[in-house]
Design a protein around this motif. Structure first.
Motif, PDB file in Angstrom:
ATOM      1  N   ARG A   6      38.616  -7.405  -6.756  1.00 30.19           N
ATOM      2  CA  ARG A   6      38.341  -6.428  -7.792  1.00 30.19           C
ATOM      3  C   ARG A   6      36.894  -5.987  -7.761  1.00 30.19           C
ATOM      4  NH1 ARG A   6      41.645  -9.693 -12.391  1.00 30.19           N
ATOM      5  NH2 ARG A   6      40.373 -11.363 -11.571  1.00 30.19           N
ATOM      6  N   PHE A   8      33.218  -4.319  -6.695  1.00 28.77           N
ATOM      7  CA  PHE A   8      32.727  -3.008  -6.301  1.00 28.77           C
ATOM      8  C   PHE A   8      31.273  -3.177  -5.896  1.00 28.77           C
ATOM      9  CE2 PHE A   8      31.970  -3.551 -10.752  1.00 28.77           C
ATOM     10  CZ  PHE A   8      30.686  -3.085 -10.941  1.00 28.77           C
ATOM     11  N   ALA A  10      27.679  -2.532  -6.204  1.00 29.69           N
ATOM     12  CA  ALA A  10      26.839  -2.054  -7.301  1.00 29.69           C
ATOM     13  C   ALA A  10      25.469  -1.675  -6.766  1.00 29.69           C
ATOM     14  CB  ALA A  10      26.691  -3.141  -8.349  1.00 29.69           C
ATOM     15  N   ALA A  24      25.231  -6.771  -2.479  1.00 30.28           N
ATOM     16  CA  ALA A  24      26.445  -6.558  -1.696  1.00 30.28           C
ATOM     17  C   ALA A  24      27.635  -7.307  -2.269  1.00 30.28           C
ATOM     18  CB  ALA A  24      26.194  -6.987  -0.252  1.00 30.28           C
ATOM     19  N   GLY A  25      28.692  -6.568  -2.536  1.00 26.60           N
ATOM     20  CA  GLY A  25      29.935  -7.204  -2.950  1.00 26.60           C
ATOM     21  C   GLY A  25      29.920  -7.760  -4.346  1.00 26.60           C
ATOM     22  N   ALA A  26      28.968  -7.346  -5.171  1.00 28.28           N
ATOM     23  CA  ALA A  26      28.933  -7.841  -6.542  1.00 28.28           C
ATOM     24  C   ALA A  26      30.235  -7.522  -7.266  1.00 28.28           C
ATOM     25  CB  ALA A  26      27.763  -7.218  -7.289  1.00 28.28           C
ATOM     26  N   GLN A  27      30.659  -8.431  -8.092  1.00 27.49           N
ATOM     27  CA  GLN A  27      31.923  -8.260  -8.800  1.00 27.49           C
ATOM     28  C   GLN A  27      31.684  -8.291 -10.303  1.00 27.49           C
ATOM     29  OE1 GLN A  27      33.434 -11.598  -6.617  1.00 27.49           O
ATOM     30  NE2 GLN A  27      34.909 -10.353  -5.501  1.00 27.49           N
ATOM     31  N   ALA A  28      32.301  -7.358 -11.005  1.00 30.40           N
ATOM     32  CA  ALA A  28      32.153  -7.347 -12.464  1.00 30.40           C
ATOM     33  C   ALA A  28      32.878  -8.538 -13.054  1.00 30.40           C
ATOM     34  CB  ALA A  28      32.719  -6.056 -13.031  1.00 30.40           C
TER      35      ALA A  28
ATOM     36  N   GLN B  93      22.002  -7.398 -12.128  1.00 31.57           N
ATOM     37  CA  GLN B  93      23.452  -7.569 -11.999  1.00 31.57           C
ATOM     38  C   GLN B  93      24.000  -8.460 -13.116  1.00 31.57           C
ATOM     39  OE1 GLN B  93      23.945  -5.163  -9.481  1.00 31.57           O
ATOM     40  NE2 GLN B  93      25.427  -6.588  -8.614  1.00 31.57           N
ATOM     41  N   ALA B  96      24.157  -7.010 -16.495  1.00 36.84           N
ATOM     42  CA  ALA B  96      25.201  -5.984 -16.586  1.00 36.84           C
ATOM     43  C   ALA B  96      26.601  -6.598 -16.506  1.00 36.84           C
ATOM     44  CB  ALA B  96      25.008  -4.959 -15.472  1.00 36.84           C
ATOM     45  N   GLY B  97      26.679  -7.932 -16.462  1.00 35.62           N
ATOM     46  CA  GLY B  97      27.991  -8.585 -16.441  1.00 35.62           C
ATOM     47  C   GLY B  97      28.631  -8.617 -15.071  1.00 35.62           C
ATOM     48  N   ARG B  98      27.783  -8.584 -14.023  1.00 37.36           N
ATOM     49  CA  ARG B  98      28.332  -8.640 -12.668  1.00 37.36           C
ATOM     50  C   ARG B  98      27.949  -9.952 -12.003  1.00 37.36           C
ATOM     51  NH1 ARG B  98      25.828  -2.850 -11.691  1.00 37.36           N
ATOM     52  NH2 ARG B  98      27.277  -1.639 -12.961  1.00 37.36           N
ATOM     53  N   THR B  99      28.668 -10.296 -10.974  1.00 40.27           N
ATOM     54  CA  THR B  99      28.270 -11.434 -10.153  1.00 40.27           C
ATOM     55  C   THR B  99      27.026 -11.030  -9.352  1.00 40.27           C
ATOM     56  OG1 THR B  99      29.658 -10.703  -8.318  1.00 40.27           O
ATOM     57  CG2 THR B  99      30.673 -12.182  -9.931  1.00 40.27           C
ATOM     58  N   VAL B 100      26.365 -12.016  -8.749  1.00 39.63           N
ATOM     59  CA  VAL B 100      25.178 -11.686  -7.953  1.00 39.63           C
ATOM     60  C   VAL B 100      25.545 -11.418  -6.501  1.00 39.63           C
ATOM     61  CG1 VAL B 100      23.601 -12.962  -9.430  1.00 39.63           C
ATOM     62  CG2 VAL B 100      24.629 -14.110  -7.457  1.00 39.63           C
ATOM     63  N   GLY B 101      26.810 -11.263  -6.229  1.00 39.73           N
ATOM     64  CA  GLY B 101      27.273 -11.002  -4.864  1.00 39.73           C
ATOM     65  C   GLY B 101      28.700 -11.472  -4.796  1.00 39.73           C
ATOM     66  N   GLN B 102      29.194 -11.641  -3.613  1.00 38.15           N
ATOM     67  CA  GLN B 102      30.605 -12.000  -3.470  1.00 38.15           C
ATOM     68  C   GLN B 102      30.897 -13.390  -4.012  1.00 38.15           C
ATOM     69  OE1 GLN B 102      31.462 -11.281   0.707  1.00 38.15           O
ATOM     70  NE2 GLN B 102      32.604  -9.469   0.052  1.00 38.15           N
ATOM     71  N   MET B 103      31.922 -13.437  -4.844  1.00 41.23           N
ATOM     72  CA  MET B 103      32.386 -14.718  -5.366  1.00 41.23           C
ATOM     73  C   MET B 103      33.527 -15.246  -4.500  1.00 41.23           C
ATOM     74  SD  MET B 103      34.175 -15.082  -9.047  1.00 41.23           S
ATOM     75  CE  MET B 103      35.542 -16.233  -9.318  1.00 41.23           C
ATOM     76  N   TYR B 119      32.814 -15.392 -14.075  1.00 40.23           N
ATOM     77  CA  TYR B 119      33.715 -14.277 -13.805  1.00 40.23           C
ATOM     78  C   TYR B 119      34.760 -14.188 -14.917  1.00 40.23           C
ATOM     79  CZ  TYR B 119      36.641 -11.047 -11.193  1.00 40.23           C
ATOM     80  OH  TYR B 119      37.357  -9.943 -10.792  1.00 40.23           O
TER      81      TYR B 119
END
Lengths: 407, 407
Positions: A6, A8, A10, A24-28, B93, B96-103, B119
């Protein structure tokens, strides 16, 4: 295997230049299919239900302090009786959002009964759940005849590494609420009221995301995985697996409580590959789906294979804990994350406060014997604290906890 | 002296018989004159404000983790530059409620950037505030020419008993939010991103009740007293006492941060009489009024006497800390309660995480020199941790924290 994605990409502002890996690849976090994440602090629970104590079937609040207490040398059955009556009255007050007595005595030479730090705060869904350890029914107090028939210290279990300072207890108190100050106040004032009769034993302070079974999304542990997807969540399941009904008469409607402090080596976990993490849990991370499915609540298929090998490793956490592989056995888990700051090596000291309810401690013993032997998760966790308690039913109005013991 | 009494005698059920002390004089937490105690977890704050960092003027959220970091031996100015750029991107990030990269990396052989436990959670008003310690501007990095002119290690102060393991730091991170898991996740993932350049130093995890200055009631510390009644709360006060404007050009809009871990001997405090507690603070407990007034926001009258003695003791906490007695001096305090569970004596280990912001560290030094010498509160508290940092202004979009240092 299909991975739910899921994420996007950012815009990461200045980070694009020097900190590119971050964006890269941050996920909400927020998933629009999930309900609004809000806390109603006005919730309150009645203590005098006359059936089960609250804090067991109650949807988990965001904060929990678990503390054990030991009877002082020479404490009598009468001392315990007065303590349980005093605590009962105090808990009823606390759960109703009141102090446990005067916070500001009119006489200036008096010492306050209530410590005051929760004054002005809402009830925040406070529940206080009291358990009795095996020691209450040993020879000291003359209560052995009333012992709940399955209450005994847990046997040594595979791969645990218990710290003697974090084991046992004559009494347990689990305080949970959606406000940390309300929880702390409850534990502190109950400990004060117990002075002279009990001493504090060990404690864990937990936090987590509120969850109401299937109605809210499942909380994540500090390994980033959902914890509690297949938890006991209906009254029918609790009747089958949680509430005691063929024990001593006074114990009907009670339950057994097992508490474990489980240390996680999260810095080692954080360096494990995605494949390793998936194999350990038998589930994906974002969706929490079994490796044989795509959604969290898909039933795991332990027979499915790929290339001649099971898709879900038989030693994965989900396989070993699953009712399908344990003759239908379930326990009600009430897990909270904890952190103790930094350990002596300067690493984050964190883990899981595991509290479980069941109508026989044998359920935990069977599950943990199996998991302690072969769970792939054991490489990243250590059970360091442990206790077992009988949680009596709630009192009716005009009565107090375990009153029948003192007939 | 008039005591505010809002208590009522509550029916305490069974406790009346055996636990009578508990019910007597119980006081309801809730005060109907106070606004509804609810938490909106959807609040979020922008990181790229271009003026002050958030987490200073921001109304205090309910949870806070403060952590210091030290540069590893051999770290260069370039390493610090990359770290500040990476942290800036990550904080933007996170807020703004995002991850800091790929989880959950698509490649199963990859290691996730984000640890994942936040998440699905809301932003919860997360703010992350970064400070630079005196060590950043010593000879190691070649940045001495950019040193904020008032940044230097704090001198030894009266009656402190600092633990060397809880002092100093080259960088500080203060993460605050209304959800403990969101706070923990932020700190943990920033620490991970710093690996190889910084090591963790010391940390305190705090909690408290949200407060928005005069709009909400003042939070209570673990001594049961309101803390922050006369805090800096308006933009005009912040302009006068908090934001730096005559320092190095790059520092304009920044501020100095002093962090102290203050241990409270709460079990001793709990046994003090009402009179002693009133004298120590110079205020009443329930209302939080100065002993010369009846309401919390009444201005203390330090000249009023009774029977020839000052009504408010000159060595009380309110008298020593008061702007009237310090040539108008004020600092912005952001206090959180903390508890570390039980200490080695089996007593509740708790206290105050004191973080203060000011446009000159001299403000804290002056106040604490005076209070350390004669504050009646010293009998019940010990300053055990300490650090001082310069908090740079927030970056504009497309830039990162303290970018001007690396021109």
């Amino acid at each position: 295997m299909s991975l739910s994605r899921r994420g996007f990409i950012a815009s990461a502002g200045a980070g694009v230049a020097l900190g590119a890996a971050v964006g890269a690849g941050a996920q909400a976090y927020a998933d629009s299919s999930e309900p609004v994440d809000a806390v109603d602090l006005s919730t309150s629970y009645d203590f005098y239900t006359g059936s089960h104590q609250v804090g067991i079937a109650t949807p988990p609040q965001r904060h929990c302090i678990f503390m054990t207490f030991d009877l002082v040398a020479g404490a009598t059955s009468k001392d315990l009786q007065v303590l349980l009556a005093t605590w009962s009255a105090a808990i009823a007050q606390l759960q109703a959002g009141r102090t446990v007595g005067q916070m500001e005595p009119i006489s200036l030479s008096a010492v306050a009964t209530d410590t005051g730090e929760a004054y002005g705060l809402s009830t925040a869904g406070l529940t206080v759940t009291v358990g009795l350890g095996p020691g209450v029914f040993d020879k000291r107090l003359g209560l052995a005849a009333h012992r709940p028939k399955l209450l005994a210290p847990l046997p040594a279990l595979p791969s645990e590494s218990l710290d003697p300072k974090l084991t046992g207890g004559d009494l347990s108190v689990q305080a949970c609420a959606d406000d940390p100050q309300v929880v702390y106040h409850a534990i502190r004032d109950l400990a004060r009221l117990g002075r002279g009769v009990v001493e504090v034993g060990w404690t864990v302070m937990g936090f987590g995301r509120a969850s109401a079974g299937a109605e809210q999304s499942t909380p994540r542990n500090l390994m980033g995985y959902k914890d509690g997807t297949r938890n006991v969540s209906t009254e029918a399941q609790r009747a089958e697996f949680v509430w005691v009904d063929d024990d001593a008469a006074w114990a009907a409607g009670g339950t057994y409580q097992v508490a474990r402090k489980i240390q996680m080596d999260i810095e080692i976990w954080d360096s494990a590959t995605m494949q390793t993490q998936h194999e350990v849990f038998g589930r994906t991370k974002v969706a929490g789906a079994p490796l044989t499915g795509t959604r969290e609540f898909d039933t795991p298929d332990f027979h499915a294979t790929a290339g001649g090998k099971p898709i879900i490793d038989p030693d994965s956490h989900v396989a070993l804990a699953s009712p399908e592989n344990n003759r239908g056995l379930r326990i009600l888990r009430r897990g909270y994350n904890f952190t103790d700051g930094l350990n002596e090596a300067g690493q984050l000291d964190a883990g899981l406060l595991f509290i479980a309810y069941m109508n026989t401690p044998e359920a935990f013993i069977r599950l943990q014997t199996k998991m302690g032997r072969s769970d792939k998760l054991n490489e990243y966790i250590t059970h360091v604290g442990s206790g077992v308690f009988f949680v009596p039913p709630a009192p009716k109005p005009g009565h107090y906890l375990a009153e029948q013991l003192f007939g």
